[in-house]
Design a protein around this motif. Structure first.
Motif, mmCIF file in Angstrom:
data_model
loop_
_atom_site.group_PDB
_atom_site.id
_atom_site.type_symbol
_atom_site.label_atom_id
_atom_site.label_comp_id
_atom_site.label_asym_id
_atom_site.label_seq_id
_atom_site.Cartn_x
_atom_site.Cartn_y
_atom_site.Cartn_z
ATOM 1 N N ALA A 1 0.815 -1.209 0.000
ATOM 2 C CA ALA A 1 0.000 0.000 0.000
ATOM 3 C C ALA A 1 0.853 1.267 0.000
ATOM 4 O O ALA A 1 0.424 2.315 -0.487
ATOM 5 C CB ALA A 1 -0.931 0.007 1.210
ATOM 6 N N LYS B 1 -11.910 -6.923 0.903
ATOM 7 C CA LYS B 1 -11.874 -5.512 0.523
ATOM 8 C C LYS B 1 -12.279 -5.280 -0.932
ATOM 9 O O LYS B 1 -12.410 -4.134 -1.369
ATOM 10 C CB LYS B 1 -10.462 -4.946 0.738
ATOM 11 N N TYR C 1 -10.427 -6.223 -3.574
ATOM 12 C CA TYR C 1 -9.256 -6.013 -4.420
ATOM 13 C C TYR C 1 -9.008 -7.276 -5.244
ATOM 14 O O TYR C 1 -8.650 -8.313 -4.699
ATOM 15 C CB TYR C 1 -8.025 -5.697 -3.576
ATOM 16 N N ALA D 1 -4.533 -3.467 -7.483
ATOM 17 C CA ALA D 1 -5.723 -2.746 -7.048
ATOM 18 C C ALA D 1 -5.507 -1.932 -5.784
ATOM 19 O O ALA D 1 -6.201 -0.939 -5.547
ATOM 20 C CB ALA D 1 -6.875 -3.732 -6.845
ATOM 21 N N PHE D 2 -4.559 -2.347 -4.942
ATOM 22 C CA PHE D 2 -4.297 -1.543 -3.738
ATOM 23 C C PHE D 2 -2.839 -1.103 -3.624
ATOM 24 O O PHE D 2 -2.461 -0.446 -2.658
ATOM 25 C CB PHE D 2 -4.726 -2.300 -2.472
ATOM 26 N N SER D 3 -2.037 -1.437 -4.626
ATOM 27 C CA SER D 3 -0.643 -1.003 -4.615
ATOM 28 C C SER D 3 -0.567 0.523 -4.622
ATOM 29 O O SER D 3 -1.260 1.187 -5.393
ATOM 30 C CB SER D 3 0.092 -1.568 -5.828
ATOM 31 N N ARG D 4 0.233 1.088 -3.733
ATOM 32 C CA ARG D 4 0.459 2.535 -3.611
ATOM 33 C C ARG D 4 -0.789 3.306 -3.174
ATOM 34 O O ARG D 4 -0.817 4.538 -3.244
ATOM 35 C CB ARG D 4 1.024 3.121 -4.905
ATOM 36 N N LYS D 5 -1.804 2.619 -2.704
ATOM 37 C CA LYS D 5 -3.057 3.290 -2.354
ATOM 38 C C LYS D 5 -2.901 4.235 -1.158
ATOM 39 O O LYS D 5 -3.658 5.190 -1.008
ATOM 40 C CB LYS D 5 -4.137 2.244 -2.058
ATOM 41 N N ASN E 1 -1.949 9.614 0.813
ATOM 42 C CA ASN E 1 -2.322 10.035 2.165
ATOM 43 C C ASN E 1 -1.110 10.173 3.093
ATOM 44 O O ASN E 1 -1.276 10.381 4.297
ATOM 45 C CB ASN E 1 -3.301 9.032 2.766
#
Length: 439
Positions: free
Chosen positions: A274, A308, A310, A315-319, A323
């Motif tokens: 993430a 989740k 994904y 789909a959630f890499s670097r998400k 932030n």
């Protein structure tokens, strides 16, 4: 079930879990057992010039928690102590037998172009999928002008990376040292040299503890010792920060990252991914618990992804990267206040002692008619520092509750209490790594 397969700078792997370059990847016997257990790839233990390195005894030490739980692991082992010919032969055989697994070969050589030009065709002939340049080893090898001695000098990082890109068609991953002031500098240098990816962190300079009777640190080699490379669960926060720094740096924002440092379960892996990692490398956890830990890692990650929604790693890499920002861009008007769930509270008093002695005296203590103690948050004194939540031994007994302040979002660059506040109005971009001036 979620798809765990990855394509990391052209290197395909059935899952993101790779064994890092270390004792677990020192020989074919180990690597075959790892692939049998389900690991998606390995980074073969660092190869160098012949004659091979010579190691000392002992080599490892640890920093322990309660019940001898290993919190951190220290080693003074060098690169492979087996001949280049034997390593290359075994790499070839294992890759032929396991064509679907990622096979990356770690390399460390002097800062001269000729040795790199000579070894790279030999590695490429094994069928390996990529190379990792070990610019991070903090002990033994830096004294010979290699390892961290290269990784701490961005110009050397760029130079050697460029040599490798010149002499091989394989993807080049540059392994970075954490023993540096700002990890972004060597990452930028690696990219400037043509690196296809970076991996981090390598181990941290450390001395875990001493034998106070003999006045020598561990691991003891006779009557002396030296600093070694620190890894394991204790280094995870440092590694996560350095991965994030590279992922959110505009100069390296698109550079693939292989995350390393304290990964011991699926949740650790998810956090690294993430924050920017495209693959994750594991060493200490495998050394302490064996290769089978990858079964839980894969199953846990897939189940979490399913929950989740994904479908794949991308789909959630670097998400979490957008932030993650600089302190000055945090909302100064955001406020939380601690809340104690009295049904869960065991009245141990740890929160009271911590807050009373070292924080803001924001927890009140009273004695009920039946003699029981009761602890309550004094809302007007609570600054939302989280110390009580951290010290509480009961999960979710103390929670931090966001408060409605009625105030607009305002970061430090806009705060009138800041003597250097911007004079022009600024627009804070929610979830972004910076604030953007309005016209």
């Amino acid at each position: 079930m979620a798809d765990l397969s990855i394509d990391f700078c052209g290197i395909k792997s059935p899952n993101p879990f790779w064994l890092a370059s270390a004792p677990p990847t020192d020989k074919a016997y180990n690597v075959v057992r790892a692939f049998d257990a389900g690991w998606g790839g390995v980074v073969w233990k660092t190869l160098g010039e012949d004659p091979p390195a010579v190691n000392v005894s002992s080599r490892y030490s640890a920093h322990y928690g309660k019940n001898r739980e290993v919190i951190g692991f220290n080693n003074i082992e060098l690169i492979t102590d087996r001949s280049l010919e034997i390593n290359l032969r075994e790499i070839t055989a294992v890759k032929q037998a396991w064509p679907d697994r990622a096979m990356i070969v770690s390399l460390m050589l002097p800062c001269e172009e000729a040795p790199w030009a000579a070894i790279l065709p030999l590695v490429e002939a094994t069928g390996a999928d990529g190379i990792e340049l070990n610019f991070g080893c903090p002990h033994g090898m830096p004294e010979r002008g290699m390892g961290a001695a290269v990784g701490q000098v961005p110009d050397y990082v760029r130079m050697v990376t460029a040599w490798c890109k010149k002499h091989t068609r394989l993807p080049v991953i540059v392994k970075l040292t954490p023993n540096i002031t700002d990890v972004r500098a060597p990452a930028r240098a690696a990219l400037a040299g043509g690196a296809d990816a970076v991996s981090l962190i390598n181990t941290i300079n450390s001395i875990t503890h001493l034998d106070l009777d003999n006045m020598v640190a561990f691991p003891a080699v006779g009557n002396a010792s030296t600093h070694g490379g620190y890894c394991g669960a204790a280094v995870k926060p440092i590694a996560l920060n350095m991965v994030a720094e590279i992922a959110r740096d505009p100069a390296t924002a698109g550079l693939p990252i292989s995350g390393i440092g304290g990964i011991g379960n699926w949740r650790d892996a998810a956090e690294f991914i993430a924050l920017g990692a495209g693959s994750v490398q594991v060493c200490t956890a495998a050394m302490l618990h064996g290769f089978r830990i990858v079964e839980e890692m894969k199953d846990g990650l897939a189940r979490w992804m399913d929950g989740k929604g994904y479908a794949n790693i991308a789909a959630f890499s670097r998400k979490a990267v957008p932030n993650t920002t600089d302190w000055k861009y945090l909302d100064m008007n955001f406020q939380t206040i601690a809340h104690i769930d009295q049904d869960k509270c065991i009245a141990c008093g740890k929160c009271f002692v911590a807050c009373e002695d070292t924080s803001h005296q924001a927890i009140g203590r009273s004695v009920l008619e039946n003699g029981a103690r009761r602890y309550e948050v004094l809302r007007d004194a609570c600054v939302g520092c989280n110390l009580c939540e951290i010290t509480c031994p009961v999960d979710t007994c103390i929670t931090m509750v966001p408060q409605e302040t009625g105030k607009p979002t305002m970061n430090w660059t806009q705060d009138p209490r800041n003597p250097h506040a911007e004079t022009r109005p600024l627009l804070t971009v929610v979830g972004a790594a910076a604030a953007v001036e309005t016209a």
